[in-house]
Structure formats: structure tokens, C-alpha cells
Design a protein around this motif. Structure first.
Motif, PDB file in Angstrom:
ATOM      1  N   VAL A 130      22.497 -14.918   2.034  1.00 56.80           N
ATOM      2  CA  VAL A 130      22.578 -14.492   3.432  1.00 56.80           C
ATOM      3  C   VAL A 130      21.933 -15.560   4.326  1.00 56.80           C
ATOM      4  O   VAL A 130      22.494 -15.947   5.346  1.00 56.80           O
ATOM      5  CB  VAL A 130      21.916 -13.113   3.660  1.00 56.80           C
ATOM      6  N   ALA A 131      20.764 -16.049   3.934  1.00 54.77           N
ATOM      7  CA  ALA A 131      20.058 -17.072   4.725  1.00 54.77           C
ATOM      8  C   ALA A 131      20.898 -18.330   4.858  1.00 54.77           C
ATOM      9  O   ALA A 131      21.005 -18.914   5.947  1.00 54.77           O
ATOM     10  CB  ALA A 131      18.709 -17.398   4.075  1.00 54.77           C
ATOM     11  N   LYS A 132      21.533 -18.738   3.762  1.00 53.23           N
ATOM     12  CA  LYS A 132      22.385 -19.935   3.784  1.00 53.23           C
ATOM     13  C   LYS A 132      23.566 -19.731   4.727  1.00 53.23           C
ATOM     14  O   LYS A 132      23.916 -20.603   5.513  1.00 53.23           O
ATOM     15  CB  LYS A 132      22.866 -20.216   2.352  1.00 53.23           C
ATOM     16  N   ASP A 133      24.159 -18.538   4.672  1.00 50.50           N
ATOM     17  CA  ASP A 133      25.276 -18.208   5.543  1.00 50.50           C
ATOM     18  C   ASP A 133      24.852 -18.203   7.007  1.00 50.50           C
ATOM     19  O   ASP A 133      25.543 -18.759   7.875  1.00 50.50           O
ATOM     20  CB  ASP A 133      25.863 -16.845   5.160  1.00 50.50           C
ATOM     21  N   LEU A 134      23.727 -17.592   7.310  1.00 45.11           N
ATOM     22  CA  LEU A 134      23.237 -17.520   8.685  1.00 45.11           C
ATOM     23  C   LEU A 134      22.896 -18.914   9.222  1.00 45.11           C
ATOM     24  O   LEU A 134      23.071 -19.191  10.408  1.00 45.11           O
ATOM     25  CB  LEU A 134      22.030 -16.599   8.797  1.00 45.11           C
ATOM     26  N   ALA A 135      22.410 -19.780   8.352  1.00 47.17           N
ATOM     27  CA  ALA A 135      22.049 -21.141   8.771  1.00 47.17           C
ATOM     28  C   ALA A 135      23.280 -21.945   9.196  1.00 47.17           C
ATOM     29  O   ALA A 135      23.172 -22.878   9.986  1.00 47.17           O
ATOM     30  CB  ALA A 135      21.319 -21.854   7.644  1.00 47.17           C
ATOM     31  N   LYS A 136      24.448 -21.582   8.675  1.00 47.30           N
ATOM     32  CA  LYS A 136      25.695 -22.289   9.003  1.00 47.30           C
ATOM     33  C   LYS A 136      26.250 -21.884  10.361  1.00 47.30           C
ATOM     34  O   LYS A 136      27.112 -22.540  10.900  1.00 47.30           O
ATOM     35  CB  LYS A 136      26.767 -22.009   7.940  1.00 47.30           C
ATOM     36  N   ARG A 137      25.787 -20.759  10.887  1.00 52.30           N
ATOM     37  CA  ARG A 137      26.360 -20.205  12.132  1.00 52.30           C
ATOM     38  C   ARG A 137      25.795 -20.856  13.368  1.00 52.30           C
ATOM     39  O   ARG A 137      24.721 -21.316  13.450  1.00 52.30           O
ATOM     40  CB  ARG A 137      26.140 -18.691  12.194  1.00 52.30           C
TER      41      ARG A 137
END
Length: 137
Positions: A130-137
Motif C-alpha cells: 500500500v505504501a509503495k502504491d501511495l508513493a507512486k501517486r
């Protein structure tokens, strides 16, 4: 290294207790929190209230993120402790008040103490994704 129980760590555990109890009773965590406050059982750390209200306010988004990254696990199949710790962890990732590593570490420590042997690696993996995904946004 032993996990040191800070005021925020204790607030997370109290928020988990509230979320878990509300779910077990079929109540909204916000309603249970309000009821406890009315009855004079105010959580002694405002961070507990912030966590519970945050999880309640963002519940649909939080559950969608957990569902997207919990490979082969539905929310209903997860142990209730894991599900609610994940909700707290994802809310902290969304809130951005603490570093992602701290949110993940705290969530992992909670399930290490309170859930199954497989829970720490599961919770850590979901929150890291989730953290990795949020960092891409």
C-alpha cells in the motif's frame, strides 16, 4: 531490539481495541467511541480518537486498498485483529503524520503481540505494498 511502548503505541492498541469491539458487536466504531466518551470513558490520548475517527471516515478507501493488496485474502477471511490493524496502518499511511516505516513497524508490532504467527509478515507485506502504491501517486 525490543519494541518500546510509546504513548502513540498505546493509543494504537486502544484504537485497535475499540475497532475490534465495535466490529464484534456490529456497531460503528465512531458510535462506540461516542458512547464511551458520553459514559466518561474518554481515551486518555487524543491520538486514539484521531485514529478511530480517521479509520471510520476513510473506511471505504481503506478497505479498498487492503483488498487490492491482500493477495488471496478477503477482508472477511482475515483474522479480525489483522483486519483492524491493517485499517489503522493504512489510515496512518494516508494521513502522512508519521513516516511509512513507522506506520508499518507499529502495525507489525501490534499483530506480533496479538495475532497469529503468520500475521506479522502478512500485515507487513500488505502495508508495504500500500505504501509503495501511495508513493507512486
Amino acid at each position: 531490539m525490543a519494541h518500546v511502548a510509546t504513548a502513540r503505541t498505546k493509543a494504537r492498541k486502544r484504537a485497535l481495541d475499540l475497532l475490534f469491539a465495535a466490529e464484534a458487536r456490529g456497531l460503528s466504531a465512531g458510535d462506540l467511541l461516542d458512547q464511551q466518551i458520553r459514559e466518561g470513558e474518554v481515551p486518555n490520548n487524543p491520538f486514539t480518537v484521531k485514529l478511530v475517527r480517521g479509520v471510520v471516515a476513510e473506511s471505504e478507501r481503506i478497505d479498498a486498498l487492503i483488498s487490492a493488496f491482500a493477495k488471496d485474502w478477503t477482508l472477511t477471511r482475515m483474522p479480525a485483529v489483522d483486519r483492524n490493524v491493517l485499517r489503522i496502518g493504512v489510515w496512518e499511511l494516508l494521513d502522512g503524520d508519521v513516516a511509512p516505516e513507522v506506520a508499518i513497524s507499529e502495525a507489525t508490532a501490534l499483530v506480533t503481540e496479538l495475532s497469529t504467527d503468520d500475521s506479522p509478515s502478512f500485515v507487513n507485506g500488505v502495508l508495504a505494498a500500500v505504501a509503495k502504491d501511495l508513493a507512486k501517486r
